[in-house]
Design a protein around this motif. Structure first.
Motif, PDB file in Angstrom:
ATOM      1  N   THR A 110      -1.430  -6.092  -9.134  1.00 12.37           N
ATOM      2  CA  THR A 110      -2.190  -6.521  -7.752  1.00 12.37           C
ATOM      3  C   THR A 110      -0.802  -7.298  -7.812  1.00 12.37           C
ATOM      4  N   LEU A 111      -0.312  -8.541  -7.979  1.00  9.31           N
ATOM      5  CA  LEU A 111       0.336  -9.110  -7.148  1.00  9.31           C
ATOM      6  C   LEU A 111       1.692  -8.760  -6.943  1.00  9.31           C
ATOM      7  N   ASP A 112       2.150  -7.259  -7.752  1.00  9.32           N
ATOM      8  CA  ASP A 112       3.187  -6.230  -7.007  1.00  9.32           C
ATOM      9  C   ASP A 112       2.780  -5.878  -5.693  1.00  9.32           C
ATOM     10  N   ARG A 113       1.167  -5.501  -6.005  1.00  7.93           N
ATOM     11  CA  ARG A 113       1.003  -4.959  -4.193  1.00  7.93           C
ATOM     12  C   ARG A 113       0.799  -5.825  -2.762  1.00  7.93           C
ATOM     13  N   LEU A 114       0.373  -6.630  -4.069  1.00  7.40           N
ATOM     14  CA  LEU A 114      -0.114  -8.341  -2.877  1.00  7.40           C
ATOM     15  C   LEU A 114       1.436  -8.279  -2.124  1.00  7.40           C
ATOM     16  N   LEU A 115       2.345  -8.647  -2.433  1.00  9.90           N
ATOM     17  CA  LEU A 115       3.446  -8.526  -2.133  1.00  9.90           C
ATOM     18  C   LEU A 115       4.470  -7.894  -1.098  1.00  9.90           C
ATOM     19  N   ALA A 116       4.211  -6.277  -1.772  1.00  6.26           N
ATOM     20  CA  ALA A 116       4.385  -5.650  -1.372  1.00  6.26           C
ATOM     21  C   ALA A 116       4.081  -5.208   0.300  1.00  6.26           C
ATOM     22  N   ALA A 117       2.791  -5.195   0.325  1.00  8.87           N
ATOM     23  CA  ALA A 117       1.927  -5.587   1.287  1.00  8.87           C
ATOM     24  C   ALA A 117       2.672  -6.630   2.088  1.00  8.87           C
ATOM     25  N   ALA A 118       2.392  -8.139   2.151  1.00 11.22           N
ATOM     26  CA  ALA A 118       3.229  -8.830   2.646  1.00 11.22           C
ATOM     27  C   ALA A 118       4.627  -8.350   3.007  1.00 11.22           C
ATOM     28  N   ALA A 119       5.728  -7.696   2.498  1.00 11.54           N
ATOM     29  CA  ALA A 119       6.894  -7.378   2.980  1.00 11.54           C
ATOM     30  C   ALA A 119       6.626  -6.258   3.363  1.00 11.54           C
ATOM     31  N   ASP A 120       5.827  -5.618   4.105  1.00 10.70           N
ATOM     32  CA  ASP A 120       5.631  -4.100   5.220  1.00 10.70           C
ATOM     33  C   ASP A 120       4.808  -4.825   6.070  1.00 10.70           C
ATOM     34  N   SER A 121       3.461  -5.837   6.233  1.00  9.58           N
ATOM     35  CA  SER A 121       3.091  -5.732   7.225  1.00  9.58           C
ATOM     36  C   SER A 121       3.840  -7.097   8.297  1.00  9.58           C
ATOM     37  N   ARG A 122       4.206  -7.636   7.441  1.00 10.01           N
ATOM     38  CA  ARG A 122       4.483  -8.903   7.763  1.00 10.01           C
ATOM     39  C   ARG A 122       3.258  -9.698   8.475  1.00 10.01           C
ATOM     40  N   ALA A 123       2.083  -9.801   7.775  1.00  5.64           N
ATOM     41  CA  ALA A 123       1.049 -10.121   8.410  1.00  5.64           C
ATOM     42  C   ALA A 123       0.942 -12.052   8.226  1.00  5.64           C
ATOM     43  N   SER A 124       0.635 -12.783   8.407  1.00  8.52           N
ATOM     44  CA  SER A 124       0.568 -13.816   8.905  1.00  8.52           C
ATOM     45  C   SER A 124      -0.370 -14.382   7.030  1.00  8.52           C
ATOM     46  N   LEU A 125      -1.225 -13.807   6.871  1.00  4.49           N
ATOM     47  CA  LEU A 125      -1.837 -13.981   5.853  1.00  4.49           C
ATOM     48  C   LEU A 125      -1.805 -12.362   4.978  1.00  4.49           C
ATOM     49  N   VAL A 126      -1.777 -12.549   3.580  1.00  6.46           N
ATOM     50  CA  VAL A 126      -2.094 -11.448   3.094  1.00  6.46           C
ATOM     51  C   VAL A 126      -3.221 -12.148   2.381  1.00  6.46           C
ATOM     52  N   ILE A 127      -4.882 -11.321   2.317  1.00  5.70           N
ATOM     53  CA  ILE A 127      -5.604 -11.683   0.981  1.00  5.70           C
ATOM     54  C   ILE A 127      -6.037 -10.632   0.452  1.00  5.70           C
ATOM     55  N   PRO A 128      -6.078 -10.695  -0.933  1.00  6.56           N
ATOM     56  CA  PRO A 128      -6.369  -9.654  -1.411  1.00  6.56           C
ATOM     57  C   PRO A 128      -8.987  -9.640  -1.532  1.00  6.56           C
ATOM     58  N   ARG A 129      -9.336  -9.011  -1.734  1.00  6.17           N
ATOM     59  CA  ARG A 129     -10.457  -8.154  -1.615  1.00  6.17           C
ATOM     60  C   ARG A 129     -11.413  -7.946  -2.699  1.00  6.17           C
ATOM     61  N   HIS A 130     -12.191  -8.138  -3.129  1.00 10.30           N
ATOM     62  CA  HIS A 130     -12.789  -7.313  -4.640  1.00 10.30           C
ATOM     63  C   HIS A 130     -13.940  -7.142  -4.207  1.00 10.30           C
ATOM     64  N   ARG A 131     -14.717  -5.631  -3.740  1.00  7.11           N
ATOM     65  CA  ARG A 131     -15.426  -5.365  -3.124  1.00  7.11           C
ATOM     66  C   ARG A 131     -16.272  -6.172  -2.058  1.00  7.11           C
ATOM     67  N   GLY A 132     -15.517  -6.368  -1.406  1.00  4.63           N
ATOM     68  CA  GLY A 132     -15.455  -7.290   0.537  1.00  4.63           C
ATOM     69  C   GLY A 132     -15.566  -9.008  -0.144  1.00  4.63           C
ATOM     70  N   GLU A 133     -15.523  -9.088  -1.203  1.00  7.21           N
ATOM     71  CA  GLU A 133     -14.720 -10.334  -0.983  1.00  7.21           C
ATOM     72  C   GLU A 133     -13.871 -11.070  -1.449  1.00  7.21           C
ATOM     73  N   ARG A 134     -13.576 -11.597  -0.510  1.00  7.97           N
ATOM     74  CA  ARG A 134     -12.406 -12.590  -0.664  1.00  7.97           C
ATOM     75  C   ARG A 134     -11.664 -13.731  -1.926  1.00  7.97           C
ATOM     76  N   GLY A 135     -10.603 -13.132  -2.540  1.00  4.66           N
ATOM     77  CA  GLY A 135     -10.047 -14.059  -3.505  1.00  4.66           C
ATOM     78  C   GLY A 135      -8.535 -14.634  -2.824  1.00  4.66           C
TER      79      GLY A 135
END
Length: 198
Positions: A110-135
């Protein structure tokens, strides 16, 4: 993208009744488990300590890439610990992977995918969600870091984070660990029960 890890472990753990950072998870204290999880994935790691700092420091693995920031004002709330850690991180990184010590069940992939999403998207924030709940953990960009550092310490980090939801990348995951907040003894019992092992 250069990334620092940041673990907040300064609080009193009053609802747990014992130091959450030192609770056992898969053979290691929470803090040690998270440090081992982060070190292969980030360029540096800052750990914020406060309550019982000397004892909790002993749970950290030996690594030249770990820096400890001590928050003497930890009783004033989480923002003071976050600001203490972000100040220690410095300006040399592009992003910070911010973790809470009471979320030990997050998977490494999950950490790997979060960091990859941050690098690819260059979004201000990358936030994980599980069944609609932010974490947690959350990946913070430089812009968000600057606003958090400028926030009055009496406020909450959410006062900044919510303002960036429109620019955030929400990463949906089946990893329940992103929302598994271990605050009370019953939470911990559920975490270490056989049904929770992975």
């Amino acid at each position: 993208m250069s990334t620092a890890g940041l673990i907040l472990a300064a609080g009193r753990s009053s609802r747990m009744g014992s130091d959450k950072a030192l609770l056992d998870f898969r053979g290691r204290p929470f803090l040690s488990h998270l440090a081992h999880l982060l070190l292969p994935r980030v360029d540096s790691l800052v750990v914020v300590l406060g309550h019982r700092e000397q004892r909790i420091r002993e749970a950290l693995p030996a690594s030249s890439r770990i820096r400890v920031a001590v928050n003497r004002d930890y009783d004033r709330g989480m923002l003071t610990s976050l600001q203490c850690g972000l100040a220690q991180v410095g300006q040399q990184v592009d992003a910070v992977l911010w973790m809470l010590v009471d979320h030990p069940a997050v998977r490494g992939r999950t950490l790997d995918r979060l960091l990859a999403a941050a690098a690819d998207s260059r979004a201000s924030l990358v936030i994980p969600r599980h069944r609609g709940e932010r974490g947690h953990p959350v990946v913070l960009s430089k812009r968000v870091i600057g606003d958090l550092l400028a926030l009055d310490p009496s406020r909450s980090p959410q006062d900044v984070v919510r303002g960036y939801y429109g620019e955030a990348y929400f990463f949906d995951t089946d990893d329940k660990g992103v929302v598994l907040d271990i605050d009370r003894p019953e939470d911990y019992r559920g975490l270490v029960a056989p049904a929770q092992t992975q």
